[in-house]
Scaffold this active site. Structure first.
Site, PDB file in Angstrom:
ATOM      1  N   CYS A  77       0.829  -1.199   0.000  1.00  0.00           N
ATOM      2  CA  CYS A  77       0.000   0.000   0.000  1.00  0.00           C
ATOM      3  C   CYS A  77       0.874   1.264   0.000  1.00  0.00           C
ATOM      4  CB  CYS A  77      -1.003  -0.024   1.157  1.00  0.00           C
ATOM      5  SG  CYS A  77      -2.394   1.111   0.900  1.00  0.00           S
ATOM      6  N   HIS A 177      -3.876  -4.710  -0.171  1.00  0.00           N
ATOM      7  CA  HIS A 177      -3.608  -5.206   1.180  1.00  0.00           C
ATOM      8  C   HIS A 177      -3.584  -6.728   1.152  1.00  0.00           C
ATOM      9  CE1 HIS A 177      -3.846  -1.376   3.328  1.00  0.00           C
ATOM     10  NE2 HIS A 177      -4.760  -1.045   2.424  1.00  0.00           N
ATOM     11  N   GLU A 179      -2.583  -8.658   3.340  1.00  0.00           N
ATOM     12  CA  GLU A 179      -2.908  -9.219   4.656  1.00  0.00           C
ATOM     13  C   GLU A 179      -4.403  -9.388   4.881  1.00  0.00           C
ATOM     14  OE1 GLU A 179      -2.913  -4.765   5.240  1.00  0.00           O
ATOM     15  OE2 GLU A 179      -1.695  -6.210   4.105  1.00  0.00           O
TER      16      GLU A 179
END
Length: 199
Positions: A77, A177, A179
């Site tokens: 990001c 993202h 994650e």
């Protein structure tokens, strides 16, 4: 294996830590230069604004440390954007690992900015995308993006094509993202942790 998450004022570290916990990775959250340099893998996350993040990195000398690292580094990001040459956000000179500029999405009817939600990846290249299907979906939240360039390792299209992922030497980056991108994001993190540090 020692994995370090760089601690700074734009890091979305909690979600990254949870993601690493899910895949059984051990890690250290730190802004200490010696700890960062001694790591086998370095993760440089980010949620925030480019100019204030770069000011913080400069104050602590991390703007000098990060580009000089020799082990695999993953920026995500805003972390990815700060590894680029320049960002229109705050008229910010960044670290210049990737020779590409970051620009705001242009206004266009039917497209909201920020680009928020799930979107697909195409033109996949490099070790981070191993095992990913073409058009894999990942989760984005951003108003600025890097142009497509020779270092692009995945493309996304929103308003215009942009670099969803970048790779140059030991530096890897993802605009989305990973994650919080489900099984695809988990595979990307696993691929990063498997990169041979001897290369």
């Amino acid at each position: 294996m020692k994995t370090v998450i760089i601690k700074y004022n734009a890091g979305n570290v909690q979600s990254v830590m949870y993601a690493l916990d899910r895949i059984g990775a051990t890690y250290l959250l730190t802004d200490d230069e010696a700890e960062i340099r001694s790591a086998d893998k370095v993760i440089f996350p980010g949620v925030g604004e480019a100019s204030t993040a770069m000011a913080y990195l400069r104050e602590r000398g991390l703007d000098r440390v990060i580009p000089s690292l020799k082990q695999p580094v993953l920026g995500t990001c805003v972390g990815m954007q700060l590894l680029c040459r320049y960002s229109e956000e705050g008229d910010t000179t960044c670290m210049g690992v990737f020779d590409v500029d970051v620009r705001r999405f242009p206004a266009q009817p039917g497209f909201k900015v920020p680009h928020m939600g799930w979107n697909s990846l195409t033109d996949l290249k490099g070790p981070l995308t191993e095992g990913l299907p073409e058009n894999a979906y990942v989760y984005f939240v951003h108003s600025y993006c890097a142009d497509v360039c020779p270092e692009t390792s995945a493309v996304c299209n929103y308003v215009r094509p942009f670099s969803a992922m970048l790779q140059k030497d030991n530096f890897y980056a993802a605009q989305f993202h990973a994650e919080i991108s489900g099984n695809i994001g988990q595979r990307i993190l696993e691929n990063f942790l498997k990169i041979d540090t001897r290369n």
